[in-house]
Design a protein around this motif. Structure first.
Motif, PDB file in Angstrom:
ATOM      1  N   GLN A  47       0.825  -1.211   0.000  1.00  5.09           N
ATOM      2  CA  GLN A  47       0.000   0.000   0.000  1.00  5.09           C
ATOM      3  C   GLN A  47       0.857   1.258   0.000  1.00  5.09           C
ATOM      4  N   GLY A  48       1.986   1.211   0.723  1.00  7.39           N
ATOM      5  CA  GLY A  48       2.884   2.359   0.760  1.00  7.39           C
ATOM      6  C   GLY A  48       3.610   2.588  -0.545  1.00  7.39           C
ATOM      7  N   ILE A  49       3.874   1.520  -1.270  1.00 11.40           N
ATOM      8  CA  ILE A  49       4.592   1.650  -2.538  1.00 11.40           C
ATOM      9  C   ILE A  49       3.662   2.173  -3.625  1.00 11.40           C
ATOM     10  N   THR A  50       2.522   1.536  -3.781  1.00 11.58           N
ATOM     11  CA  THR A  50       1.646   1.875  -4.906  1.00 11.58           C
ATOM     12  C   THR A  50       0.649   2.974  -4.590  1.00 11.58           C
ATOM     13  N   GLN A  51       0.456   3.315  -3.328  1.00 10.78           N
ATOM     14  CA  GLN A  51      -0.526   4.296  -2.885  1.00 10.78           C
ATOM     15  C   GLN A  51      -1.876   3.955  -3.494  1.00 10.78           C
ATOM     16  N   GLU A  52      -2.412   4.816  -4.285  1.00 12.15           N
ATOM     17  CA  GLU A  52      -3.737   4.571  -4.870  1.00 12.15           C
ATOM     18  C   GLU A  52      -3.647   3.981  -6.278  1.00 12.15           C
ATOM     19  N   ASP A  53      -2.448   3.637  -6.708  1.00 11.65           N
ATOM     20  CA  ASP A  53      -2.272   3.072  -8.043  1.00 11.65           C
ATOM     21  C   ASP A  53      -2.556   1.572  -7.990  1.00 11.65           C
ATOM     22  N   HIS A  54      -3.708   1.177  -8.488  1.00  9.63           N
ATOM     23  CA  HIS A  54      -4.088  -0.236  -8.510  1.00  9.63           C
ATOM     24  C   HIS A  54      -3.973  -0.817  -9.922  1.00  9.63           C
ATOM     25  N   SER A  55      -3.205  -0.135 -10.768  1.00 13.11           N
ATOM     26  CA  SER A  55      -3.070  -0.585 -12.145  1.00 13.11           C
ATOM     27  C   SER A  55      -2.104  -1.769 -12.235  1.00 13.11           C
ATOM     28  N   MET A  56      -2.234  -2.499 -13.319  1.00 11.48           N
ATOM     29  CA  MET A  56      -1.333  -3.610 -13.592  1.00 11.48           C
ATOM     30  C   MET A  56       0.095  -3.089 -13.756  1.00 11.48           C
TER      31      MET A  56
END
Length: 149
Positions: A46-55
């Protein structure tokens, strides 16, 4: 690019955490420790991607971690002197039947845990062991005293 930088920072932090936790803990994880590491992995994601849930974001983070793991492995082979820093050095924890309590304390290993490991290898007493080495991977190598006769 931000995901790649975050993944690289988290990689270094996780490496430092595993070095700080100690070898005896990494050798065999308890149920609680396993759950803790799994939970930590989710929190890190969660800390790495934040709100980026893309492939693409997920692949960038995983690829960065994989690439850094390969680089650490390559550096370990290329520059053997780094091995002690990257993976740790073997530690003599018992010699001639006497445990080195200073070495065990430095590795955060309790004497009863050390004896449990010795019994697991078939030793009843420390006096039956000539040498024991705590390996960088957390395992202990035991060497029996030679039998006279």
């Amino acid at each position: 690019m931000e995901i790649i930088l975050r993944a690289a920072v988290v990689f270094v932090v996780l490496w430092l955490i595993t070095r700080a936790v100690g070898r005896s803990t990494l050798g065999e994880l308890s149920s609680f420790e396993l759950l803790l590491f799994i939970t930590m992995g989710d929190l890190v994601e969660q800390g790495i991607t934040q709100e980026d849930h893309s492939m693409a974001g997920g692949l960038a983070a995983v690829s960065t971690m994989a690439l850094l793991t390969v680089i650490v492995g390559w550096a370990n082979v290329r520059w053997p002197k780094l091995s002690g820093i990257l993976h740790g050095e073997p530690v003599v924890s018992l010699s001639n039947g006497r445990p080195d309590t200073k070495a065990l304390r430095a590795e955060r290993m309790a004497l009863h845990d050390f004896m449990t490991a010795a019994r697991g290898e078939g030793f009843k007493n420390f006096s039956d062991i000539d040498l024991a080495v705590l390996e960088p991977n957390g395992k202990i190598s035991f060497f029996a005293k030679e039998q006279e006769g």
